[in-house]
Design a protein around this motif. Structure first.
Motif, PDB file in Angstrom:
ATOM      1  N   GLN A 174       0.806  -1.224   0.000  1.00  0.00           N
ATOM      2  CA  GLN A 174       0.000   0.000   0.000  1.00  0.00           C
ATOM      3  C   GLN A 174       0.840   1.275   0.000  1.00  0.00           C
ATOM      4  O   GLN A 174       0.401   2.319  -0.443  1.00  0.00           O
ATOM      5  CB  GLN A 174      -1.037  -0.065   1.121  1.00  0.00           C
ATOM      6  CG  GLN A 174      -2.209  -0.906   0.614  1.00  0.00           C
ATOM      7  CD  GLN A 174      -2.970  -1.676   1.662  1.00  0.00           C
ATOM      8  OE1 GLN A 174      -2.750  -1.500   2.859  1.00  0.00           O
ATOM      9  NE2 GLN A 174      -3.867  -2.540   1.205  1.00  0.00           N
TER      10      GLN A 174
ATOM     11  N   SER B 215      -0.210   3.157  -3.999  1.00  0.00           N
ATOM     12  CA  SER B 215      -1.270   3.721  -3.163  1.00  0.00           C
ATOM     13  C   SER B 215      -2.673   3.460  -3.735  1.00  0.00           C
ATOM     14  O   SER B 215      -3.654   3.452  -3.004  1.00  0.00           O
ATOM     15  CB  SER B 215      -1.036   5.217  -2.977  1.00  0.00           C
ATOM     16  OG  SER B 215      -0.988   5.822  -4.242  1.00  0.00           O
TER      17      SER B 215
ATOM     18  N   VAL C 250      -5.720  -0.811  -3.275  1.00  0.00           N
ATOM     19  CA  VAL C 250      -6.225  -0.849  -1.901  1.00  0.00           C
ATOM     20  C   VAL C 250      -6.806  -2.215  -1.575  1.00  0.00           C
ATOM     21  O   VAL C 250      -6.568  -2.782  -0.516  1.00  0.00           O
ATOM     22  CB  VAL C 250      -7.308   0.246  -1.710  1.00  0.00           C
ATOM     23  CG1 VAL C 250      -7.792   0.281  -0.283  1.00  0.00           C
ATOM     24  CG2 VAL C 250      -6.744   1.597  -2.116  1.00  0.00           C
TER      25      VAL C 250
END
Ligand SMILES: Nc1ncnc2c1ncn2[C@@H]1O[C@H](COP(=O)(O)OP(=O)(O)OP(=O)(O)O)[C@@H](O)[C@H]1O
Length: 568
Positions: free
Chosen positions: A90, A94, A97
């Motif tokens: 993560q 980013s 998820v």
């Protein structure tokens, strides 16, 4: 040869006129590009047809990125991935998820020992999911005299070096944020022909492989075969835990339905035959209960799986967005590579999660470039790939290179139809916010296509993910919505585009019908519309017959051509 390559009547004597024409087209295109770039910052291009008056056509699945997440039931940790690894994932990615639908089913199976036959649409996260699962598998350790020694755990076979480096790049991003951060070479190494990104020779790579066997070895089939033949101690095929073949239907050539016999099995088949030779023997010498005097096994499946465990035959994972029945028949009845008693088939829900891809067909005629007759007009707001952010950057001019190629190509007639190239240059100038891909026939020269596009004022370059920071920049998270002051057109052949994932790519141009039929088109088109993003695929064909064939091909994948806005 594709009909987009020039007819044989094209002579060098006709070139001066063509050059003048190209020059005037280039000048007018450059003007168009400048005006366009100046207005791009406004982004909302004016529509000649008010959106409200235009009947809406459902483009593709119409599902955006959320559709993956809507179907999600678990987190990455719940699928069996290490919690520190999930944290690193993560941090490094980013936007990643939650697992996609296919990853939910795939990752736990990768962590197990079953063979896997994996099929889902392009861009659904198959390769990414494989990498996540494989990095979490226990490392293979050999017991040798004097202690333990690490061995290569997974062999990951891919069709071309750009895809190899894309996977390397993903792993590098993941490992670089881990604390402590493991040395990359102990986690992954890449084996491709020619020198790699670091310029290492084959001998150096073999030495490195012996010294530090990585967890995952990513390779192209030919490079694998060469290293295996050169030094069998460099890569112990009999101690692998897992073998993955990505884009397997492309890498494994089989006799076709019309009984066309292949002349040579090719390196992937040869290597799989070597790795799974023992499995093939087990297939052929089926278990005979009458010989099982002690009554050890209750079924063929039990006998077979026990033998497989005893002999430590590696798990096999075969993946592609296109696995035809004919190909699967070959896998199960002829190849002997899979253990059908310990196998899971994972296939995605056909269109769930597909991005909105618009397919257009432009036909170059004597009267100019036109959309194919019957192309459907769609609402402008559906069509628009909106830009959010303009990024200033300078075009890279390589004067010396240009002069060299000018001199070189002046001597030979161009193999490309000038109208087709102009159509692409114009469409690129008017519609592409950041990055587009042009796929040309395999027989066509990529360097020359780049050169001719540059002559038309296009910021074109060869797709090469290995060119230092520039190549890597194409792999970084970006967005199809990004606007660059100086968009790029990356040029490649079908052979080097399978599986490639460029987050900022919004348009794919195809010169001609392509050479891979329906499946080839699916893979080329699948470079856009990935993970729910929008994208356009524009095929530029040179006559009505080709346009009709292209239209039929689109029908086979349930699509119809959409009007490409800048042409009639
Ligand atoms: N769970 C996720 N959440 C968000 N993005 C993801 C997720 N999994 C993968 N992606 C992104 O989706 C893109 C497509 O992934 P990937 O290349 O693995 O697809 P693929 O199914 O292997 O495609 P192809 O069939 O064309 O090879 C990549 O940019 C990847 O980073």
């Amino acid at each position: 040869m594709s009909s987009l390559l020039l007819p044989s009547t094209w002579q060098w004597t006709r070139q001066p006129a063509a050059c003048r024409r190209a020059w005037s087209v280039a000048t007018s295109l450059q003007r168009t590009i400048r005006t366009h770039r100046a207005s791009t910052k406004l982004v909302d291009r004016q529509s000649s047809v008010p959106a409200a008056e235009v009947p809406k056509v459902k483009l593709s699945a119409g599902n955006a990125q959320e559709s993956y997440l809507e179907t999600r039931k678990s987190s990455f940790a719940a699928l069996g991935l290490d919690s520190r690894f999930v944290k690193a994932l993560q941090t490094a990615f980013s936007k990643v998820v939650e697992p996609t639908g296919v990853q939910e089913r795939l990752i736990p199976e990768v962590l197990g020992d079953k063979d896997i036959l994996l099929k889902d649409i392009t861009g659904s996260g198959k390769s990414f999911g494989l990498i996540l699962g494989l990095l979490n598998k226990p490392r293979k350790v050999l017991h040798v005299a004097g202690g333990k020694k690490r061995a290569v755990t997974t062999l990951f076979v891919v069709p071309h070096r750009d895809l190899a480096f894309q996977l390397l790049h993903w792993i590098e991003r993941l490992t670089s944020v881990m604390r402590p951060s493991p040395p990359l070479r102990s986690i992954v190494q890449v084996l491709v022909r020619g020198s790699d990104a670091a310029g290492a020779s084959r001998a150096e790579r073999i030495a490195e492989l012996k010294k530090t066997p990585p967890h995952i070895l990513i390779c192209t089939p030919q490079a694998l075969k060469e290293v295996y033949e050169e030094d069998k101690t460099a890569l112990k095929l009999d101690t692998l835990s897992t073998v993955v073949v990505d884009e397997v239907d492309y890498l494994v050539d089989i006799d076709d339905k019309n009984r066309r016999k292949i002349k040579h099995p090719g390196p992937t088949r040869e290597m799989l035959d070597v790795i799974y030779a023992r499995r093939k023997e087990l297939c052929e010498n089926q278990y005979d209960p009458s010989e099982d005097e002690e009554g050890q096994y209750e079924s063929v499946a039990e006998w077979r799986n026990e033998k497989e465990r005893e002999e430590e035959i590696p798990q096999l994972i075969l993946s592609s967005a296109t696995l035809k029945v004919h190909f699967k028949n070959f896998l199960f009845t002829e190849s002997g590579w899979l253990n059908s008693y310990n196998l899971v088939k994972i296939s995605g829900d056909k269109k769930s999660g597909a991005g909105r891809i618009m397919h257009s067909i432009l036909v170059t005629t004597e009267n100019g470039v036109k959309n194919i007759e019957g192309a459907v007009q769609i609402a402008r707001e559906e069509e628009e790939i909106r830009g959010m952010e303009a990024e200033e950057e300078e075009a890279e001019e390589d004067e010396a290179g240009n002069e060299y190629f000018n001199a070189k190509y002046r001597k030979t007639p161009s193999p490309f139809d000038p109208s087709g190239m102009e159509a692409i240059a114009t469409a690129f100038a008017l519609d592409v916010p950041s990055i587009a891909l042009l796929v040309i026939p395999s027989s066509a020269p990529v360097h020359r296509a780049v050169h001719e596009l540059r002559e038309l004022g296009v910021n074109a370059e060869i797709l090469d993910l290995l060119v230092g920071k520039k190549g890597q920049a194409y792999l970084m998270s970006g967005d199809v919505e990004k606007i660059r002051a100086n968009p790029r057109l990356l040029v490649a052949t079908v052979a080097t585009t399978r599986g490639v994932d460029l987050p900022e790519l919004s348009h794919v141009f195809m010169l001609g019908m392509g050479d891979g039929g329906r499946d080839g088109y699916v893979h080329v088109a699948g470079r856009v519309g990935r993970f729910g993003r929008a994208g356009k695929v524009i095929s530029v064909v040179s006559d009505q017959n080709e346009a009709v064939r292209m239209n039929r091909l689109l029908a086979t994948i349930g699509e119809q051509p959409v009007l490409f806005q800048h042409f009639d």
